[in-house]
Design a protein around this motif. Sequence first.
Motif, short mmCIF file in Angstrom:
data_model
loop_
_atom_site.label_atom_id
_atom_site.label_comp_id
_atom_site.label_asym_id
_atom_site.label_seq_id
_atom_site.Cartn_x
_atom_site.Cartn_y
_atom_site.Cartn_z
N GLY A 33 41.74 8.51 -83.41
CA GLY A 33 41.57 9.70 -84.23
C GLY A 33 42.50 9.62 -85.43
O GLY A 33 43.09 8.58 -85.71
N ARG A 34 42.65 10.72 -86.14
CA ARG A 34 43.57 10.74 -87.27
C ARG A 34 45.00 10.67 -86.77
O ARG A 34 45.33 10.99 -85.65
N ARG A 35 45.91 10.23 -87.70
CA ARG A 35 47.35 10.18 -87.46
C ARG A 35 47.69 9.26 -86.29
O ARG A 35 48.68 9.46 -85.59
N GLY A 36 46.84 8.25 -86.05
CA GLY A 36 47.13 7.27 -85.03
C GLY A 36 46.91 7.74 -83.60
O GLY A 36 47.26 7.05 -82.65
N ARG A 37 46.32 8.91 -83.42
CA ARG A 37 46.11 9.43 -82.08
C ARG A 37 44.96 8.69 -81.39
O ARG A 37 44.04 8.19 -82.02
N GLN A 38 45.00 8.68 -80.07
CA GLN A 38 43.92 8.10 -79.30
C GLN A 38 42.86 9.16 -79.06
O GLN A 38 43.18 10.32 -78.80
N TRP A 39 41.56 8.73 -79.16
CA TRP A 39 40.47 9.65 -78.86
C TRP A 39 40.10 9.49 -77.40
O TRP A 39 39.68 8.42 -76.97
N GLN A 40 40.26 10.55 -76.63
CA GLN A 40 39.99 10.51 -75.19
C GLN A 40 38.50 10.68 -74.95
O GLN A 40 37.88 11.59 -75.48
N ALA A 41 37.92 9.80 -74.12
CA ALA A 41 36.50 9.89 -73.81
C ALA A 41 36.28 9.42 -72.38
O ALA A 41 37.10 8.69 -71.81
N TRP A 42 35.15 9.82 -71.82
CA TRP A 42 34.81 9.45 -70.46
C TRP A 42 33.40 8.88 -70.44
O TRP A 42 32.52 9.36 -71.17
N PRO A 43 33.14 7.88 -69.58
CA PRO A 43 31.81 7.25 -69.54
C PRO A 43 30.71 8.28 -69.26
O PRO A 43 30.82 9.08 -68.33
N GLY A 44 29.69 8.27 -70.11
CA GLY A 44 28.57 9.17 -69.92
C GLY A 44 28.83 10.61 -70.30
O GLY A 44 27.92 11.44 -70.24
N ALA A 45 30.07 10.95 -70.66
CA ALA A 45 30.41 12.34 -70.96
C ALA A 45 30.76 12.54 -72.42
O ALA A 45 31.17 13.62 -72.81
N SER A 46 30.61 11.49 -73.22
CA SER A 46 30.94 11.57 -74.64
C SER A 46 29.87 10.85 -75.46
O SER A 46 29.15 9.99 -74.94
N LEU A 47 29.79 11.23 -76.71
CA LEU A 47 29.00 10.47 -77.68
C LEU A 47 29.97 9.98 -78.74
O LEU A 47 30.57 10.79 -79.46
N THR A 48 30.17 8.68 -78.81
CA THR A 48 31.08 8.09 -79.79
C THR A 48 30.33 7.04 -80.57
O THR A 48 29.76 6.11 -79.99
N PHE A 49 30.31 7.20 -81.88
CA PHE A 49 29.58 6.25 -82.71
C PHE A 49 30.16 6.22 -84.11
O PHE A 49 30.85 7.15 -84.54
N SER A 50 29.88 5.14 -84.82
CA SER A 50 30.31 4.99 -86.21
C SER A 50 29.17 4.41 -87.02
O SER A 50 28.34 3.65 -86.50
N ALA A 51 29.13 4.77 -88.29
CA ALA A 51 28.12 4.23 -89.20
C ALA A 51 28.79 3.85 -90.51
O ALA A 51 29.73 4.53 -90.96
N LEU A 52 28.34 2.76 -91.08
CA LEU A 52 28.86 2.28 -92.36
C LEU A 52 27.93 2.75 -93.46
O LEU A 52 26.76 2.36 -93.52
N TRP A 53 28.46 3.59 -94.34
CA TRP A 53 27.66 4.17 -95.42
C TRP A 53 28.10 3.56 -96.75
O TRP A 53 29.27 3.60 -97.09
N ARG A 54 27.14 3.00 -97.46
CA ARG A 54 27.40 2.42 -98.78
C ARG A 54 26.86 3.36 -99.85
O ARG A 54 25.77 3.93 -99.70
N PHE A 55 27.63 3.49 -100.93
CA PHE A 55 27.27 4.42 -101.99
C PHE A 55 27.16 3.66 -103.32
O PHE A 55 27.83 2.65 -103.52
N PRO A 56 26.35 4.17 -104.23
CA PRO A 56 26.22 3.51 -105.54
C PRO A 56 27.54 3.51 -106.29
O PRO A 56 28.41 4.38 -106.07
N ALA A 57 27.72 2.55 -107.17
CA ALA A 57 28.91 2.50 -108.01
C ALA A 57 29.05 3.81 -108.78
O ALA A 57 28.08 4.34 -109.32
N GLY A 58 30.26 4.35 -108.79
CA GLY A 58 30.49 5.61 -109.48
C GLY A 58 30.34 6.84 -108.61
O GLY A 58 30.61 7.96 -109.05
N ALA A 59 29.90 6.65 -107.36
CA ALA A 59 29.77 7.79 -106.45
C ALA A 59 31.14 8.33 -106.10
O ALA A 59 32.14 7.61 -106.14
N PRO A 60 31.24 9.62 -105.72
CA PRO A 60 32.55 10.22 -105.46
C PRO A 60 33.17 9.85 -104.12
O PRO A 60 34.29 10.23 -103.85
#
Length: 266
Positions: A64-91
């Motif tokens: 998580g933020r500030r170096g904290r660990q994100w606590q999760a349990w098998p089958g009891a959490s949804l954890t995912f990440s996606a890589l989003w690319r933006f056009p040059a000049g995007a904010p």
Amino acid sequence: MPDSSPPRLDADALRVHLGPDADAFALDLRGECESTNSVLIDHVPADDGRVPVVACDLQLAGRGRRGRQWQAWPGASLTFSALWRFPAGAPAPAGLSLVAGIAVATTLENLGVAGVELKWPNDIQVHGRKLGGILVELASARQVAAVVGIGLNLGLPPGASIPGRSDVTALDQVIDTPPPRERLLADLLRTQRTLFDTYAIGGFAAFQGAWNQRNAYADLPVRLTGEAESVEGICLGVDADGALRLQTDTGVRRVLAGDVSLRAAG
């Protein structure tokens, strides 16, 4: 002996729920990994026009933020990440975690969850109790790209506890019939894609009102703590660039980013 392990995320079911949007995502579903964010940060996939997604049934070192660990349990959490690319000049990435929060809130509200709140800069709450969090990290210095990681509590197993936290809830406590994880993930991905397309063009200003409507501490006294100092004031919401606005004794103070923690004053 029957397998008592929780069911794995089903790629075919996920594609069905994504429907015509399935081809927009490159899906990587894993039983376990150290961190879904780290998978994409450490080995940035080549750009083939799709959004890379890593979802994991069990994170061994979720962050998580500030170096904290994100606590999760098998089958009891949804954890995912996606890589989003933006056009040059995007904010991006300024304000991206706030837009991601709106995407999660919108998805939950569409499922019938009442009382969804956003706590600056990255927490998802329901009636004041934490349901999930967001972690945004830059994926490349050469282009506008960021990994957006999201973790949501789907259930709290018997005896489960999170050190230092008592204000935690789960999806099965705030909705009568939680959807399958595959549907929830599909809804979250589609909503993020729609909102991020708008964000790439209009910046955070297009979402300022939507975030402030869900501000967990609207017009309430708060304390903002960081490494250098602690600031107290009335939470005025966010500015057009995503900065938090506090009414202090010396005037309005803006906080755009940093290693900070927001809490109710007192």
